[in-house]
Design a protein around this motif. Structure first.
Motif, PDB file in Angstrom:
ATOM      1  N   SER A  43       1.414  -4.834  11.740  1.00 60.65           N
ATOM      2  CA  SER A  43       1.702  -3.936  10.624  1.00 60.65           C
ATOM      3  C   SER A  43       1.976  -2.546  11.162  1.00 60.65           C
ATOM      4  O   SER A  43       1.415  -2.129  12.177  1.00 60.65           O
ATOM      5  CB  SER A  43       0.545  -3.902   9.618  1.00 60.65           C
ATOM      6  OG  SER A  43      -0.666  -3.520  10.240  1.00 60.65           O
ATOM      7  N   GLN A  44       2.841  -1.836  10.463  1.00 59.21           N
ATOM      8  CA  GLN A  44       3.286  -0.519  10.882  1.00 59.21           C
ATOM      9  C   GLN A  44       3.460   0.344   9.641  1.00 59.21           C
ATOM     10  O   GLN A  44       3.828  -0.152   8.567  1.00 59.21           O
ATOM     11  CB  GLN A  44       4.625  -0.656  11.629  1.00 59.21           C
ATOM     12  CG  GLN A  44       5.064   0.548  12.406  1.00 59.21           C
ATOM     13  CD  GLN A  44       6.301   0.230  13.255  1.00 59.21           C
ATOM     14  OE1 GLN A  44       6.926  -0.808  13.100  1.00 59.21           O
ATOM     15  NE2 GLN A  44       6.668   1.151  14.131  1.00 59.21           N
ATOM     16  N   VAL A  45       3.186   1.632   9.768  1.00 57.15           N
ATOM     17  CA  VAL A  45       3.406   2.568   8.667  1.00 57.15           C
ATOM     18  C   VAL A  45       4.844   3.081   8.741  1.00 57.15           C
ATOM     19  O   VAL A  45       5.314   3.500   9.804  1.00 57.15           O
ATOM     20  CB  VAL A  45       2.406   3.740   8.726  1.00 57.15           C
ATOM     21  CG1 VAL A  45       2.735   4.773   7.649  1.00 57.15           C
ATOM     22  CG2 VAL A  45       0.980   3.224   8.545  1.00 57.15           C
ATOM     23  N   TRP A  46       5.516   3.017   7.601  1.00 58.60           N
ATOM     24  CA  TRP A  46       6.876   3.521   7.473  1.00 58.60           C
ATOM     25  C   TRP A  46       6.897   4.686   6.483  1.00 58.60           C
ATOM     26  O   TRP A  46       5.983   4.826   5.651  1.00 58.60           O
ATOM     27  CB  TRP A  46       7.818   2.433   6.971  1.00 58.60           C
ATOM     28  CG  TRP A  46       8.201   1.399   7.982  1.00 58.60           C
ATOM     29  CD1 TRP A  46       7.362   0.683   8.793  1.00 58.60           C
ATOM     30  CD2 TRP A  46       9.524   0.960   8.285  1.00 58.60           C
ATOM     31  NE1 TRP A  46       8.072  -0.181   9.578  1.00 58.60           N
ATOM     32  CE2 TRP A  46       9.414  -0.038   9.290  1.00 58.60           C
ATOM     33  CE3 TRP A  46      10.784   1.287   7.804  1.00 58.60           C
ATOM     34  CZ2 TRP A  46      10.526  -0.690   9.825  1.00 58.60           C
ATOM     35  CZ3 TRP A  46      11.895   0.630   8.333  1.00 58.60           C
ATOM     36  CH2 TRP A  46      11.763  -0.331   9.334  1.00 58.60           C
ATOM     37  N   LEU A  47       7.943   5.484   6.544  1.00 60.90           N
ATOM     38  CA  LEU A  47       8.193   6.560   5.585  1.00 60.90           C
ATOM     39  C   LEU A  47       9.572   6.366   4.971  1.00 60.90           C
ATOM     40  O   LEU A  47      10.511   5.925   5.648  1.00 60.90           O
ATOM     41  CB  LEU A  47       8.125   7.930   6.265  1.00 60.90           C
ATOM     42  CG  LEU A  47       6.808   8.358   6.904  1.00 60.90           C
ATOM     43  CD1 LEU A  47       6.958   9.757   7.510  1.00 60.90           C
ATOM     44  CD2 LEU A  47       5.667   8.336   5.900  1.00 60.90           C
ATOM     45  N   ALA A  48       9.695   6.710   3.695  1.00 62.86           N
ATOM     46  CA  ALA A  48      10.988   6.646   3.004  1.00 62.86           C
ATOM     47  C   ALA A  48      11.119   7.833   2.080  1.00 62.86           C
ATOM     48  O   ALA A  48      10.170   8.178   1.356  1.00 62.86           O
ATOM     49  CB  ALA A  48      11.116   5.342   2.214  1.00 62.86           C
ATOM     50  N   GLY A  49      12.285   8.483   2.087  1.00 63.94           N
ATOM     51  CA  GLY A  49      12.555   9.559   1.146  1.00 63.94           C
ATOM     52  C   GLY A  49      12.692   9.013  -0.260  1.00 63.94           C
ATOM     53  O   GLY A  49      13.360   7.994  -0.472  1.00 63.94           O
ATOM     54  N   ASP A  86       0.806  -1.219   0.000  1.00 66.15           N
ATOM     55  CA  ASP A  86       0.000   0.000   0.000  1.00 66.15           C
ATOM     56  C   ASP A  86       0.844   1.276   0.000  1.00 66.15           C
ATOM     57  O   ASP A  86       0.662   2.156   0.837  1.00 66.15           O
ATOM     58  CB  ASP A  86      -0.938   0.000   1.205  1.00 66.15           C
ATOM     59  CG  ASP A  86      -2.150   0.908   1.000  1.00 66.15           C
ATOM     60  OD1 ASP A  86      -2.315   1.450  -0.116  1.00 66.15           O
ATOM     61  OD2 ASP A  86      -2.922   1.080   1.960  1.00 66.15           O
ATOM     62  N   PRO A  87       1.781   1.432  -0.945  1.00 65.50           N
ATOM     63  CA  PRO A  87       2.595   2.653  -0.970  1.00 65.50           C
ATOM     64  C   PRO A  87       1.765   3.864  -1.377  1.00 65.50           C
ATOM     65  O   PRO A  87       0.897   3.769  -2.256  1.00 65.50           O
ATOM     66  CB  PRO A  87       3.658   2.343  -2.027  1.00 65.50           C
ATOM     67  CG  PRO A  87       2.998   1.361  -2.943  1.00 65.50           C
ATOM     68  CD  PRO A  87       2.107   0.523  -2.055  1.00 65.50           C
ATOM     69  N   ARG A  88       2.025   5.011  -0.734  1.00 65.50           N
ATOM     70  CA  ARG A  88       1.343   6.259  -1.055  1.00 65.50           C
ATOM     71  C   ARG A  88       2.382   7.390  -1.069  1.00 65.50           C
ATOM     72  O   ARG A  88       3.101   7.603  -0.089  1.00 65.50           O
ATOM     73  CB  ARG A  88       0.249   6.563  -0.029  1.00 65.50           C
ATOM     74  CG  ARG A  88      -0.827   5.488   0.054  1.00 65.50           C
ATOM     75  CD  ARG A  88      -1.736   5.458  -1.153  1.00 65.50           C
ATOM     76  NE  ARG A  88      -2.549   4.249  -1.208  1.00 65.50           N
ATOM     77  CZ  ARG A  88      -3.776   4.197  -1.704  1.00 65.50           C
ATOM     78  NH1 ARG A  88      -4.346   5.293  -2.194  1.00 65.50           N
ATOM     79  NH2 ARG A  88      -4.441   3.066  -1.728  1.00 65.50           N
ATOM     80  N   VAL A  89       2.434   8.101  -2.193  1.00 61.45           N
ATOM     81  CA  VAL A  89       3.418   9.167  -2.391  1.00 61.45           C
ATOM     82  C   VAL A  89       2.837  10.484  -1.893  1.00 61.45           C
ATOM     83  O   VAL A  89       1.674  10.811  -2.164  1.00 61.45           O
ATOM     84  CB  VAL A  89       3.807   9.279  -3.878  1.00 61.45           C
ATOM     85  CG1 VAL A  89       4.863  10.359  -4.076  1.00 61.45           C
ATOM     86  CG2 VAL A  89       4.322   7.938  -4.395  1.00 61.45           C
ATOM     87  N   SER A  90       3.648  11.260  -1.178  1.00 54.59           N
ATOM     88  CA  SER A  90       3.198  12.567  -0.690  1.00 54.59           C
ATOM     89  C   SER A  90       2.903  13.489  -1.870  1.00 54.59           C
ATOM     90  O   SER A  90       3.458  13.329  -2.962  1.00 54.59           O
ATOM     91  CB  SER A  90       4.270  13.194   0.204  1.00 54.59           C
ATOM     92  OG  SER A  90       5.474  13.398  -0.518  1.00 54.59           O
ATOM     93  N   PRO A  91       2.010  14.469  -1.684  1.00 55.31           N
ATOM     94  CA  PRO A  91       1.628  15.350  -2.805  1.00 55.31           C
ATOM     95  C   PRO A  91       2.799  16.041  -3.486  1.00 55.31           C
ATOM     96  O   PRO A  91       2.752  16.297  -4.692  1.00 55.31           O
ATOM     97  CB  PRO A  91       0.690  16.364  -2.138  1.00 55.31           C
ATOM     98  CG  PRO A  91       0.091  15.611  -0.989  1.00 55.31           C
ATOM     99  CD  PRO A  91       1.188  14.731  -0.486  1.00 55.31           C
ATOM    100  N   VAL A 100       7.476   8.572   0.499  1.00 54.43           N
ATOM    101  CA  VAL A 100       6.527   7.474   0.318  1.00 54.43           C
ATOM    102  C   VAL A 100       6.154   6.923   1.689  1.00 54.43           C
ATOM    103  O   VAL A 100       7.026   6.596   2.494  1.00 54.43           O
ATOM    104  CB  VAL A 100       7.105   6.337  -0.540  1.00 54.43           C
ATOM    105  CG1 VAL A 100       6.037   5.272  -0.788  1.00 54.43           C
ATOM    106  CG2 VAL A 100       7.630   6.861  -1.859  1.00 54.43           C
ATOM    107  N   ALA A 101       4.865   6.857   1.967  1.00 59.49           N
ATOM    108  CA  ALA A 101       4.359   6.140   3.134  1.00 59.49           C
ATOM    109  C   ALA A 101       3.916   4.755   2.669  1.00 59.49           C
ATOM    110  O   ALA A 101       3.326   4.605   1.592  1.00 59.49           O
ATOM    111  CB  ALA A 101       3.188   6.894   3.758  1.00 59.49           C
TER     112      ALA A 101
END
Length: 668
Positions: free
Chosen positions: A44-50, A18-23, A28-29
């Motif tokens: 399950s956990q939400v991660w962030l990546a540059g 379920d990747p979601r890109v910031s506006p 990417v969350a």
């Protein structure tokens, strides 16, 4: 070199999704799902990546025993809405600040799973998809079901596997304030009583919501699902509904609000390759424009939970099944004749997003449980951002299978794969048959194959006629001979021919011992296992799991059987019960002499446990070698998403059975 995979290694599986890109396209969350064997739970956990690799991937939501998922960026990119399971039963929507500080806000608590959420364009509200709680409908279960009133059933579609009774608590659309100041409010629409809403999208001007839901009184017979446009509470406007024909799902608005993209299918006439279509919001009564007929592939893979078409300017991005792979495509809505494949290769795209000029996706391959990637549009290459699978790969020997093809009499070839043993060899082979039947084995990582190979078996599988991932004609070739349109061989016809042809070809190609081959499969794969051993004694052992063994009783007892079986057989079981029995393995039980293991979950609503009981009883009375293993409370998805401990036990039971029947590992 590591060891082969064993059943307990299921507890070490890690998968992104379920990747979601910031506006602004910078971050990417995504979710990271792990297995807690001791607690018998998934975490399950939400991660962030540059996007550029900096900052590196890092946890964002709370870890521990929480289950957080479905990250959704606010329109300004300053907040993330997350569905969380932190306090007892049910789920919550929590809005967490990403920039600017502040505290998390719980904006909604709900007794059932919140299946999706989407921000309003101004960031003030969230639309949710969820069901009414069982306790609210039938009272608290203090003394068990005996304390509850009876259910009055009026529709065939009244329950779902792993969900339970649904007629009095259909999936619906709610709206809630994002600042946590109000309770969720149902959005009234023209949907039929008891029918589920599917997908939800917010119009760019914030005035309307779109979702798909049956509206006709006979929706459980007609199986149509129109697109609905409904005013948001507090906003003026009229409701709009597409015509009675067609079935749509997963809507998404264009930026100007003039069009809605959706997935079109035909559940009344399966199987059909799902298509990406375009509907004009000011002319919903007109036929939709179909954008994907040129590729003749299924454009909404069900097994991986494909998402809605994603807009980027005038283009749409979507997933496509193709001969064992799942690729990412783009189509220009102004020139839809040639959809363009943007992500290809021997991989399975399990999730994706497009925003801020960035394309992010998660994918699995033969030796990887899944990673997060960024697409380079100029070169078609993709950059990996995560290393989630490295720990497992360092411990185990995970190998790629050899792909080969087997010709059929009509000129097309069946795709097949052989995975050599990664543990001490048994000089024995397991032939696997997938479920569906309109599904496919993929080139992605599959724990069942890795475990079989790790235990010393050669592993063989294929996508015979009737599978998805090919032309629509390929999938429809096993419709029954009594179907008015596109009649075919029926189940147990050309599909069985293909499975046997793959076995013959593999014996010759890889030098397999023809006397040491077992066959197994689940659901439709269980059907094919039961069917084949009722027509040949070539296999040394078999395992039929959560199978369809009696088409005649299946049509009345499955949560989808009434429409599904009838569409494949081509005639009602009331009019011609004999045709259902002709295509039923139970009819040929007397011919079964192959040692058989039957596996089934007691809570399976898709293929009820009575399907197993019928075959078990017949073979036991006939004095055949048969064992029956039941998993308490397990649903149809036991082997893929069932309780982790049951997945481990199941794998151990399968290996033990074939070890006893085909022999222990051999030296050398």
């Amino acid at each position: 070199m590591g060891r082969g995979m064993v059943p307990s290694d299921i507890g070490a599986l890690v998968a992104p999704g379920d990747p979601r890109v910031s506006p602004d396209g910078s971050t990417v969350a995504y979710t990271v799902t792990t297995v807690d064997l001791e607690a018998n739970q998934y975490r399950s956990q939400v991660w962030l990546a540059g996007v550029g690799g900096s900052p590196p991937p890092r946890p964002f939501s709370r870890g521990g025993e929480a289950r957080d998922g479905k990250p959704r960026w606010s329109p300004d990119g300053g907040r993330l809405a997350v569905v969380s399971h932190r306090e007892g039963a049910g789920s919550q929507v929590v809005v967490l600040p990403v920039t600017g500080g502040g505290e998390p806000i719980t904006v909604a608590r709900w007794p059932e799973e919140i299946e999706d959420l989407v921000w309003s364009p101004d960031g003030s509200r969230l639309a949710l998809l969820t069901r009414e709680g069982e306790a609210r409908t039938y009272g608290p279960q203090v003394g068990g079901d005996r304390d509850r009133p009876p259910r009055r059933l009026t529709r065939f579609v009244n329950r779902l596997d792993n969900v339970g009774w649904t007629q009095d608590r259909p999936r619906r659309v709610l709206v809630v304030r994002a600042d946590g100041t109000g309770a969720p409010e149902q959005v009234p629409g023209p949907g039929a009583a008891g029918a589920d809403a599917n997908g939800v999208a917010w119009s760019p001007d914030g005035s309307r919501l779109a979702w798909c839901q049956p509206v006709a009184d006979d929706w459980d017979l007609a199986l149509t699902q129109p697109l609905l446009l409904v005013p948001v509470p507090g906003r003026e406007g009229r409701r709009a509904v597409t015509g009675r024909e067609g079935s749509f799902s997963r809507p998404s608005f264009s930026a100007d609000g003039r069009s809605v993209a959706a997935v079109a299918s035909d559940p009344a006439d399966p199987p059909r390759n799902s298509q990406i279509v375009l509907l004009r919001t000011d002319a919903l009564g007109e036929d939709p424009a179909v954008l994907t007929t040129a590729i003749d592939r299924n454009c909404a893979p069900s097994l991986i939970g494909a998402r809605e078409p994603v807009w980027e300017g005038d283009s749409l991005w979507f997933q496509v099944e193709d001969r064992g792979s799942v690729h990412l495509y783009r189509v220009d809505t102004g020139a839809p004749d040639v959809p363009e494949r943007m992500v290809e290769g021997d991989l399975v795209v399990t999730g994706f997003d497009v925003a801020g000029g960035v394309v992010a996706f998660t994918a699995t391959s033969a030796t990887s449980t899944g990673e997060l990637y960024i697409l380079d549009r100029d070169t078609g290459a993709h950059t990996r951002l995560t290393t989630l699978g490295e720990r497992l790969a360092a411990r185990l020997t995970l190998a790629e299978a050899e792909h080969f093809t087997v010709p059929t009499v009509d000129g097309e070839a069946v795709d097949a794969w052989y995975l050599a043993p990664t543990g001490p060899t048994r000089n024995a082979t397991l032939l696997n048959v997938h479920g569906g039947p309109f599904s496919q084995y993929t080139v992605g990582f599959f724990d069942e194959f890795a475990i079989q190979a790790g235990d010393g078996f050669g592993v063989l599988w294929s996508n015979p006629r009737g599978s998805s991932g090919r032309s629509e004609a390929w999938g429809r070739s096993i419709r029954g001979p009594m179907c008015a349109e596109d009649p075919g061989s029926g189940w147990g016809g050309v599909d069985a021919d293909d499975v046997m042809a793959v076995a013959d070809a593999a014996i010759e190609r890889f030098g397999l011992d023809p006397d040491r081959i077992g066959i197994l499969g689940g659901s439709y794969g269980g059907y094919m296992t039961s069917w084949v051993i009722g027509h040949t004694d070539r296999f040394a052992a078999a395992c039929s799991e959560r199978a369809v063994n009696d088409q005649l009783t299946m049509v009345s007892t499955s949560d989808i059987g009434t429409s599904f079986q009838r569409a494949y057989v081509g005639v009602s079981h009331v009019d011609d019960p004999g045709e259902y029995l002709r295509m039923s393995p139970i009819t040929y039980a007397r011919a079964i002499t192959t040692p058989l293991l039957i596996l089934h979950g007691d809570g399976d609503l898709r293929c009820p446990v009575s399907q197993a009981e019928e075959l078990w009883t017949a073979l036991r009375l006939l004095g055949r070698e048969v064992e029956f293993v039941r998993f308490p409370g397990a649903g149809h998805e036991l082997s893929r998403s069932g309780p982790p401990k049951q997945r481990v036990w199941r794998a151990e039971v399968v290996l033990d059975w074939f070890s006893r029947c085909l022999g222990p590992p051999r030296a050398g």
